[in-house]
Scaffold this motif. Sequence first.
Motif, PDB file in Angstrom:
ATOM      1  N   GLY A  81      31.107  34.759  35.131  1.00 40.23           N
ATOM      2  CA  GLY A  81      32.203  36.009  34.776  1.00 40.23           C
ATOM      3  C   GLY A  81      33.202  36.049  35.824  1.00 40.23           C
ATOM      4  N   THR A  82      32.858  35.268  37.081  1.00 38.91           N
ATOM      5  CA  THR A  82      33.870  35.143  37.971  1.00 38.91           C
ATOM      6  C   THR A  82      34.289  33.771  38.688  1.00 38.91           C
ATOM      7  OG1 THR A  82      32.370  35.724  39.696  1.00 38.91           O
ATOM      8  CG2 THR A  82      33.084  37.649  38.870  1.00 38.91           C
ATOM      9  N   GLU A 139      42.362  36.973  39.329  1.00 36.17           N
ATOM     10  CA  GLU A 139      43.131  36.554  38.123  1.00 36.17           C
ATOM     11  C   GLU A 139      43.436  35.026  38.472  1.00 36.17           C
ATOM     12  OE1 GLU A 139      46.243  38.933  35.955  1.00 36.17           O
ATOM     13  OE2 GLU A 139      47.528  37.670  37.172  1.00 36.17           O
ATOM     14  N   VAL A 140      43.491  34.149  37.392  1.00 35.78           N
ATOM     15  CA  VAL A 140      43.972  32.968  37.218  1.00 35.78           C
ATOM     16  C   VAL A 140      45.118  33.086  36.389  1.00 35.78           C
ATOM     17  CG1 VAL A 140      43.490  30.246  36.720  1.00 35.78           C
ATOM     18  CG2 VAL A 140      41.465  32.038  37.731  1.00 35.78           C
ATOM     19  N   THR A 195      35.734  35.157  24.795  1.00 36.39           N
ATOM     20  CA  THR A 195      35.178  34.054  26.048  1.00 36.39           C
ATOM     21  C   THR A 195      34.134  34.528  27.058  1.00 36.39           C
ATOM     22  OG1 THR A 195      37.078  33.801  27.335  1.00 36.39           O
ATOM     23  CG2 THR A 195      36.921  32.353  25.462  1.00 36.39           C
ATOM     24  N   GLY A 196      34.088  36.130  27.117  1.00 37.08           N
ATOM     25  CA  GLY A 196      33.675  36.702  28.155  1.00 37.08           C
ATOM     26  C   GLY A 196      34.477  37.081  29.349  1.00 37.08           C
ATOM     27  N   LEU A 197      35.636  36.627  29.203  1.00 36.93           N
ATOM     28  CA  LEU A 197      36.831  36.765  30.082  1.00 36.93           C
ATOM     29  C   LEU A 197      38.078  37.253  29.667  1.00 36.93           C
ATOM     30  CD1 LEU A 197      36.782  33.120  31.776  1.00 36.93           C
ATOM     31  CD2 LEU A 197      35.649  35.105  32.571  1.00 36.93           C
ATOM     32  N   GLY A 198      38.762  37.953  30.219  1.00 39.89           N
ATOM     33  CA  GLY A 198      39.860  38.671  29.804  1.00 39.89           C
ATOM     34  C   GLY A 198      41.232  37.732  29.973  1.00 39.89           C
ATOM     35  N   VAL A 218      44.156  35.048  33.230  1.00 39.21           N
ATOM     36  CA  VAL A 218      42.621  35.069  32.932  1.00 39.21           C
ATOM     37  C   VAL A 218      42.094  36.010  33.712  1.00 39.21           C
ATOM     38  CG1 VAL A 218      40.538  33.480  32.533  1.00 39.21           C
ATOM     39  CG2 VAL A 218      42.876  32.750  31.719  1.00 39.21           C
ATOM     40  N   SER A 219      41.348  36.800  33.512  1.00 38.18           N
ATOM     41  CA  SER A 219      40.653  37.875  34.282  1.00 38.18           C
ATOM     42  C   SER A 219      39.059  37.769  34.254  1.00 38.18           C
ATOM     43  CB  SER A 219      41.316  39.188  34.179  1.00 38.18           C
ATOM     44  OG  SER A 219      40.991  39.662  32.915  1.00 38.18           O
TER      45      SER A 219
END
Length: 222
Positions: A81-82, A139-140, A195-198, A218-219
């Motif tokens: 998640g991170t 964030e990416v 995807t479990g990501l923002g 992507v957060s």
Amino acid sequence: MNIVGLRKPGQNLAAPRPGGGTVAAALLTVGLLLTGCTVTSGPGTPTTTATLAPGAFSTLDDAGVEQIKASRTARLDMSSGTLEKAAVNVEASANFGPEINTRGDGKINLTIVGPTGDVTGKTDRIRFNSGKTRTDFSEVTYFLTTDSREEFYGLIRDGVERYGIDKESAENWISSTESDPGDRSDFSITSGYATGLGVNYDLRYDGSKTTQVIIVHVSPAA
């Protein structure tokens, strides 16, 4: 008594033995295999191409960034998640990660492994945001580009299907742009979390230009 060998007429005693070049080449090949080098044939100095081992993840230190640029491959682990700074060799106090830019040299095949699915894309620019008090990246960000409206719309719809980006919001924007293709629009579509990501698509459209841009944010998982 000294014995002197007789030379046949026309024989050059300094000439290499038959097959000597083949033996030397074979020895060179064996040596390179033992050292793990990849040689590019042709004139010039042999070069080594960095590759990411199957199943491995990229790092963001100097060596990792160079590997990403050389191999045109980046694989980031956000399955928890991170994306933790320590996991990619970035100092804990860093506000940002490195900006990876390969514009003019080719696009990077980017994969971000999320808790329930992967985020993927071909990009020539990746950025990493954080803060001094965070142990992870907030964030990416990477950039998608297209050279036609049809391809641009296709990428948007792909994001809807794969990441759960809001379909109604996306289709309304596409319809509006199709009715006035020469217009200019900056529009952020409601994020998706499949995807479990923002995953957020930030559209940068300019009908007067050929190249259109989607900034993908992507957060971490909420």
